[in-house]
Design a protein around this motif. Structure first.
Motif, PDB file in Angstrom:
ATOM      1  N   GLY A   1      61.627 -40.039 -10.474  1.00 23.34           N
ATOM      2  CA  GLY A   1      61.202 -41.076 -10.289  1.00 23.34           C
ATOM      3  C   GLY A   1      60.051 -41.058  -9.378  1.00 23.34           C
ATOM      4  O   GLY A   1      60.110 -40.728  -8.171  1.00 23.34           O
ATOM      5  N   ASP A   2      58.786 -41.804  -9.656  1.00 23.18           N
ATOM      6  CA  ASP A   2      57.722 -41.769  -8.684  1.00 23.18           C
ATOM      7  C   ASP A   2      57.077 -43.181  -8.984  1.00 23.18           C
ATOM      8  O   ASP A   2      57.294 -44.020  -9.835  1.00 23.18           O
ATOM      9  N   ASN A   3      56.310 -43.450  -7.901  1.00 21.93           N
ATOM     10  CA  ASN A   3      55.501 -44.717  -7.948  1.00 21.93           C
ATOM     11  C   ASN A   3      54.103 -44.428  -7.934  1.00 21.93           C
ATOM     12  O   ASN A   3      53.663 -43.886  -6.606  1.00 21.93           O
ATOM     13  N   THR A   4      53.247 -44.401  -8.608  1.00 27.30           N
ATOM     14  CA  THR A   4      51.920 -44.238  -8.726  1.00 27.30           C
ATOM     15  C   THR A   4      50.879 -45.443  -8.499  1.00 27.30           C
ATOM     16  O   THR A   4      49.654 -45.060  -8.313  1.00 27.30           O
ATOM     17  N   ASP A   5      51.446 -46.507  -8.344  1.00 34.60           N
ATOM     18  CA  ASP A   5      50.636 -47.662  -8.116  1.00 34.60           C
ATOM     19  C   ASP A   5      49.607 -47.795  -6.882  1.00 34.60           C
ATOM     20  O   ASP A   5      48.475 -47.992  -6.937  1.00 34.60           O
ATOM     21  N   GLY A   6      50.317 -47.391  -5.865  1.00 28.26           N
ATOM     22  CA  GLY A   6      49.573 -47.444  -4.558  1.00 28.26           C
ATOM     23  C   GLY A   6      48.464 -46.116  -4.382  1.00 28.26           C
ATOM     24  O   GLY A   6      47.511 -46.478  -4.172  1.00 28.26           O
ATOM     25  N   LYS A   7      48.779 -45.008  -5.053  1.00 29.11           N
ATOM     26  CA  LYS A   7      47.836 -44.069  -5.110  1.00 29.11           C
ATOM     27  C   LYS A   7      46.680 -44.657  -6.044  1.00 29.11           C
ATOM     28  O   LYS A   7      45.547 -44.165  -5.830  1.00 29.11           O
TER      29      LYS A   7
ATOM     30  N   GLY B   1      56.976 -57.268  -4.934  1.00 28.99           N
ATOM     31  CA  GLY B   1      57.265 -55.750  -5.439  1.00 28.99           C
ATOM     32  C   GLY B   1      55.839 -55.167  -5.419  1.00 28.99           C
ATOM     33  O   GLY B   1      55.515 -53.781  -5.210  1.00 28.99           O
ATOM     34  N   ALA B   2      54.880 -55.960  -5.909  1.00 28.27           N
ATOM     35  CA  ALA B   2      53.436 -55.271  -6.116  1.00 28.27           C
ATOM     36  C   ALA B   2      52.770 -54.788  -4.720  1.00 28.27           C
ATOM     37  O   ALA B   2      52.312 -53.795  -4.639  1.00 28.27           O
ATOM     38  N   ALA B   3      53.186 -55.662  -3.601  1.00 24.56           N
ATOM     39  CA  ALA B   3      52.716 -55.536  -2.214  1.00 24.56           C
ATOM     40  C   ALA B   3      53.467 -54.474  -1.875  1.00 24.56           C
ATOM     41  O   ALA B   3      52.930 -53.155  -1.322  1.00 24.56           O
ATOM     42  N   ARG B   4      54.797 -54.266  -1.908  1.00 25.39           N
ATOM     43  CA  ARG B   4      55.582 -53.076  -1.465  1.00 25.39           C
ATOM     44  C   ARG B   4      55.203 -51.639  -2.035  1.00 25.39           C
ATOM     45  O   ARG B   4      55.090 -50.800  -1.223  1.00 25.39           O
ATOM     46  N   GLY B   5      54.866 -51.718  -3.472  1.00 30.00           N
ATOM     47  CA  GLY B   5      54.233 -50.485  -4.091  1.00 30.00           C
ATOM     48  C   GLY B   5      53.192 -49.961  -3.366  1.00 30.00           C
ATOM     49  O   GLY B   5      52.886 -48.710  -3.749  1.00 30.00           O
ATOM     50  N   VAL B   6      52.280 -50.591  -2.644  1.00 26.12           N
ATOM     51  CA  VAL B   6      51.012 -49.918  -2.558  1.00 26.12           C
ATOM     52  C   VAL B   6      50.740 -49.883  -0.813  1.00 26.12           C
ATOM     53  O   VAL B   6      49.822 -49.235  -0.326  1.00 26.12           O
TER      54      VAL B   6
END
Length: 268
Positions: free
Chosen positions: A97-103, A129-134
């Motif tokens: 699992g990855d989170n690419t939102d912040g990148k 959650g949107a804030a935490r992800g970036v």
């Protein structure tokens, strides 16, 4: 043909199939990409069924936190974000699992719009959650200050505490700060309801402050209209972030990073 998808509820509005189709055409990758509607009460079953032969999947609202709990391994970005928006089925069948939102956000601001985040005073509006992800990728870009502002200050403080080891992060309430900043990022969903976050117009220095709404629409979002009225230097929406985070997922899956400019132009 290698199968990929985006999963969410609702999902009919998603631009991801179009984006990844254009990426595949551009790079010559042999792959299909579909939109998958998951029942609210059976995300896990729908996900596992697809990944029995699918090689990767993007996850959108409201399932990113559930996805985090279902994968076998996390990238550092996903671990910090507490959410997963990209899953890769690996050779042994385990799920990464990855989170690419912040990148995606940081690349859109720095590469596409040309604003370096190094040394900036940045205000991040919202503590969900949107804030935490970036936050991790923003801090990695070297700002002078990142202040998380939220109506419930304790929530902003708790979020900031998760990242304090990575850089200069602080928290505040909507009415606490009025000194101008260099960049305001709206990570709330207020724009979807036609509303504005309760921040002071004094935070915008006319002709200097940039504003970025992580939401996007065919017309300027309410936040960006408000920012323009206050004299913001640039007002950006989240469509570029959407395309850039998709490119990061494509890179993870296929080992090649597509050119995003022509895809973003096509969507516009």
């Amino acid at each position: 043909m290698d199968r990929y998808a985006v999963i969410g509820n609702p999902i009919g509005h998603s631009k991801s199939p179009q984006i990844h189709r254009l990426f595949a055409e551009q790079t010559g990758e042999q792959m299909s990409y579909e939109a998958l509607l998951a029942p609210i009460d059976d995300f896990a079953g729908t996900l596992r069924s697809f990944l029995s032969d699918g090689l990767g999947i993007n996850v959108t609202v409201p399932f990113k936190e559930q996805a985090w709990a279902l994968v076998d391994q996390h990238t550092s970005a996903a671990q910090r974000a507490g959410a997963v928006n990209t899953i890769q089925r690996q050779a042994d069948g385990s799920l990464l699992g990855d989170n690419t939102d912040g990148k995606g956000l940081v690349r859109d601001i720095q590469h596409n719009a040309g604003l370096s985040l190094a040394g900036l005073k940045i205000l991040l509006v919202g503590a969900g959650g949107a804030a935490r992800g970036v936050i991790q990728p923003i801090l990695a870009a070297g700002p002078a200050q990142l202040c998380i502002v939220n109506r419930t200050v304790s929530k902003a403080e708790a979020l900031g505490a998760l990242f304090i080891d990575l850089g200069p992060v602080s928290a505040a309430g909507f009415q606490w700060i009025e000194e101008p900043v260099d960049l305001i990022i709206n990570a709330t969903s207020a724009s979807l309801a036609g509303n504005l976050p309760e921040i002071s117009p004094k935070l915008i220095r006319p002709g200097h402050t940039w504003c970025y709404d992580m939401m996007y629409a065919n017309e300027p979002t309410p936040f960006n209209r408000w920012a323009a009225e206050q004299g913001a230097e640039r007002c950006l929406d989240g469509l570029g972030m959407l395309v850039e985070q998709a490119a990061e997922a494509f890179l993870l899956w296929r080992g090649v990073r597509p050119e995003t400019a022509p895809v973003l132009a096509a969507l516009r």
